[in-house]
Design an enzyme around this catalytic site. Structure first.
Site, short mmCIF file in Angstrom:
data_model
loop_
_atom_site.label_atom_id
_atom_site.label_comp_id
_atom_site.label_asym_id
_atom_site.label_seq_id
_atom_site.Cartn_x
_atom_site.Cartn_y
_atom_site.Cartn_z
N GLU A 86 40.17 -23.89 -7.26
CA GLU A 86 38.87 -23.20 -7.04
C GLU A 86 38.33 -23.50 -5.65
O GLU A 86 37.78 -22.62 -4.99
CB GLU A 86 37.88 -23.63 -8.13
CG GLU A 86 38.30 -23.10 -9.50
CD GLU A 86 37.44 -23.59 -10.64
OE1 GLU A 86 37.34 -24.82 -10.82
OE2 GLU A 86 36.84 -22.75 -11.33
N GLU A 145 42.41 -25.48 -17.13
CA GLU A 145 41.22 -25.94 -17.88
C GLU A 145 41.30 -25.63 -19.37
O GLU A 145 40.84 -26.41 -20.21
CB GLU A 145 39.96 -25.30 -17.29
CG GLU A 145 39.50 -25.90 -15.96
CD GLU A 145 40.18 -25.30 -14.74
OE1 GLU A 145 41.23 -24.63 -14.89
OE2 GLU A 145 39.67 -25.50 -13.62
#
Ligand code: 3HC
Ligand code: NAI
Length: 692
Positions: free
Chosen positions: A105, A125
């Site tokens: 990210e 995740e």
């Protein structure tokens, strides 16, 4: 410093330095922002490169910070990414080895990305029960496409950088030094304006509604009890349906929701539990290991064959020793058939098939195995037979070889005493089918050498098992606990339940298989054999006689087409059995028990809290080193539902005071003596503490 700042000509280089994987904990986040501020304030700097020291670009957010105030402390990952994305000087990510989660990210917030071939790129995740919470669901689909991005986010599976070379994720994928390549790119783009930003890319997918609906249906069918995968689809959907900033806000809301769920906490517990299990406090991490380049297995039965396959799968040649040619041929043929089935299913290439089958050979002579680095004994569960085998192994095995036993109940110290080298003896308790089940209980004898233990833990990793260390006791961690669970299952039958109700209740709770279906699969005669020994050795322990009566009827399970359930030829489906149910009801009458309706809740509590209480004894006695080890045993070897995190973690979520109160209620019923809380459990409950 958790990130270093250096200026290299006109380029500032920020190097994340937070071993082992440059997790983006608070200190690292702060250091990145500090670095960016310096770079932006220095007129000599015209571009910034962000890279990682050591074995990763970044493994993502620091998972240990979740559910603590530090996770939210400024600068949050959002803030860091905003600082990077809003920089008026170009920022280039130089990515090697591992770029995952928050790490990816962060890279997506940069203007340019250069990756080294082989770098593992992922948004994993979902495997922790959450979703990418720092813009990943909004930015990744913008660079790799809606479908590919969704797949990466919903599966969490790493993709090697070179597979993404043609996407807008990477400006370059290089073979050589990635930092050099990033510096070269920085020089080239230093003056290029406007700065490219991922957030400005539009996703072009005209038929996105149909695609998202299809994805929701598919993901729903596969997600089981976990909420995260569907939320991933929702968040990725927002990347096409919402404005960028609204999508980010929506993703954030879903992240905050998911990070609070028990499912996510359970998955994170398992993540750390798996890693903790490989550590033994008094065995230093740098303990020298013994080389394992060849192996031998004694006994080519159910377990021996599966154990041998593990070695072959890891590329280690293995010899199997049997007493008779016939048994050897049968064992080798079963192994071959197993591999053939995998080959037919397309899960193994012909080349790998040939290689693996070729690594397994048979012998009838101990002389042939003497040079093996490790030998695993898997003969009958009988101390006399083990004695013969270990005395022989002591004679023939080279010095330094590890002598392991796959015994499931016998005293490993006694087995070690049959040799003149007890330091080389250890228990390696595989679970059936040994080539499939993840769990390996590593039984540390009183005299087991530290290097033998460390080597066994490393071997577990090599053969892709979860190795958990257990001390010596009857049944070790897993089977000692399951005995209490099975006893309760038996008592429930006497008091009013039938096998189908018990199995269904615990399967609804999430167990892969209830105790009676499991008994039919494993063979009820095994438990019968063990109980007969217990009746003599431990007459004070009570059992329901229903399981003995069942065996006296010759109903051993699937192998006799009759067990707790009836089976039809060629069909593994269990059908409730009238004969068995009549037997159970008659047995209650014979005991003078008035059968009562038992709730599913009581069934689950009695089975699971029986595990918890025995687990507490095991922990207090030091048989298990930590509560999470017990959870790992149950998650990887006994089908305990992953979303509940294992028996000890589950008890923590229920609250130990509640567990003890429920046990006190059961203590007033039949066989109440089984419900005396273990001292550790009682103490922790009284102090308002938990196991983990
Ligand atoms: N946070 C905290 N600790 C981490 C971590 C993380 N993200 N990733 C790894 N670690 C720790 C491990 O616990 C272990 O600690 P230990 O040495 O004390 O046991 C150590 O780093 C090494 O880990 P491994 O043994 O797993 O090392 P490998 O080299 O085999 O694997 C890895 C490295 C591929 C990075 C693997 O550790 C991994 O998959 N980590 C998890 C990655 C992940 O899930 N990232 C997403 C985090 S959530 C996130 O980013 C949220 C964001 O969207 C807001
Ligand atoms: P099995 O009966 O299927 O196989 C045992 C094999 O050992 C037979 O092929 C037999 O011919 C051979 N054997 C017996 N004595 C021998 C000797 N002196 N030398 C060489 N070979 C000999 O038994 P299984 O189920 O494979 O169990 C083996 C061991 O593994 C036991 O200690 C058992 O408790 C343990 N175990 C079994 C599990 C299971 O689910 N079956 C699970 C975990 C451990």
């Amino acid at each position: 410093m958790t990130a270093e700042y250096k200026v290299n000509g006109a380029v500032a280089v920020i190097t994340l330095n937070n071993p082992p994987v440059n997790g983006l904990g608070h200190a690292t986040r702060s250091a990145i922002v500090e670095g960016m501020k310096k770079a932006l304030g220095d007129s000599a700097v015209r571009a910034v490169v962000i890279t990682g020291a050591g074995k990763a670009f970044s493994g993502g957010a620091d998972i240990k910070e979740f559910n603590t105030p530090k996770a939210m402390q400024e600068p949050t990952l959002h803030t860091v990414i905003n600082v990077v994305e809003n920089s008026d000087k170009p920022v280039i990510a130089a990515i090697h080895s591992v770029c995952m989660g928050g790490g990816l990210e962060l890279a997506l917030g940069c203007n340019y990305r250069v990756a080294q071939k082989g770098a593992q790129i992922a948004l994993p995740e979902v495997k922790l029960g959450i979703l990418p919470g720092a813009g990943g669901t909004q930015r990744l689909p913008r660079v790799v496409g809606l479908e590919f991005g969704l797949n990466m986010i919903v599966s969490g599976t790493p993709v090697p950088a070179e597979k993404l070379a043609k996407t807008a994720l990477f400006n370059e994928v290089v073979e050589g030094d990635v930092l050099e390549a990033a510096l070269a790119l920085a020089a080239k783009v230093a003056d290029v304006r406007p700065l490219p930003r991922v957030r400005d890319i539009k996703i072009d997918y005209p038929n996105y509604e149909a695609f998202l609906q299809f994805s929701r249906n598919t993901v729903k069918a596969m997600a089981g009890p976990f909420p995260a995968p569907l939320k991933c689809v929702d968040a990725v959907g927002a990347a096409v349906t919402m404005k960028f900033d609204d999508g980010i806000k929506y993703e954030r809301e879903l992240f905050v929701e998911l990070v609070q769920t028990t499912e996510s906490k359970a998955l994170r517990h398992a993540f750390f539990g798996e890693r903790a299990a490989s550590k033994v406090p008094d065995v230093p991490e740098d303990t020298p290991l013994r080389a394992i380049k060849s192996a031998a297995v004694i006994g080519a039965g159910t377990m021996g064959g599966g154990i041998a396959m593990n070695f072959a799968n890891a590329g280690i040649p293995v010899k199997i020793l049997e007493m008779k040619q016939e048994a050897l041929d049968k064992g080798l043929a079963t192994i071959r058939k197993n591999y053939e089935n995998t080959l037919k299913k397309g899960k193994l290439t012909q080349e790998k098939f040939d290689q693996r089958v070729g690594l397994i050979t048979g012998t009838l002579s101990y002389e042939d195995i003497g040079q093996a680095d490790i030998v695993v004994e898997a003969v009958f569960e009988d101390m006399g037979v083990k004695e013969q085998v270990f005395k022989k192994l002591d004679e023939v095995m080279k010095q330094g070889a590890i002598l392991a036993s796959n015994t499931s109940t016998l005293d490993v110290n006694k087995i070690a005493s049959f040799t003149k080298r007890p330091q080389d003896v250890i228990g390696l308790h595989f679970f059936s089918p040994a080539n499939v089940m993840k769990l390996l209980e590593i039984v540390r004898g009183e005299k087991t050498g530290k290097d033998v233990l460390a080597t066994s833990l490393a071997l577990a990793k090599k053969i892709k098992k979860t190795g958990v260390v257990s001390g010596v006791c009857d049944g070790f961690i897993g089977n000692r606990m399951i005995e209490q669970y099975s006893r309760q299952a038996g008592f429930l039958l006497e008091e009013g339940a039938l096998p189908e109700q018990v199995d269904k209740a615990i399967e609804k709770f999430g167990f892969a298989m209830g105790p009676f279906r499991m008994g039919d699969l494993a063979g009820n005669d095994i438990g019968w054999y063990i109980r007969k020994r217990r009746y003599v050795e431990k007459p004070e322990v009570t059992y329901s006689k229903t399981a003995d009566l069942l065996c006296e009827m010759g109903r051993f399970g699937q192998k006799t087409s009759a067990g707790w359930y009836d089976y039809k030829p060629g069909d593994r489906k269990p059908y409730p059995s009238q004969v068995v149910n009549d037997m159970i009801i008659k047995h209650s009458a014979d005991l003078g028990i008035e059968r009562r309706k038992i709730s599913d809740e009581e069934i689950v509590q009695r089975l699971v809290f029986a595990l918890v209480n025995e687990g507490a004894y095991i922990l207090e006695e030091g048989i298990a080193q930590r509560a999470s080890d017990i959870d790992m045993v149950y998650l990887t070897g006994y089908g305990f539902p992953l979303f509940r995190g294992g028996p000890m973690f589950y008890a923590d979520t229920v609250g130990l005071q509640n567990v003890v109160m429920t046990m006190e209620k059961f203590a007033r019923g039949r066989h109440g003596e089984a419900w005396k809380p273990a001292p550790l459990l009682a103490r922790l409950a009284a102090e308002g503490k938990s196991f983990n």
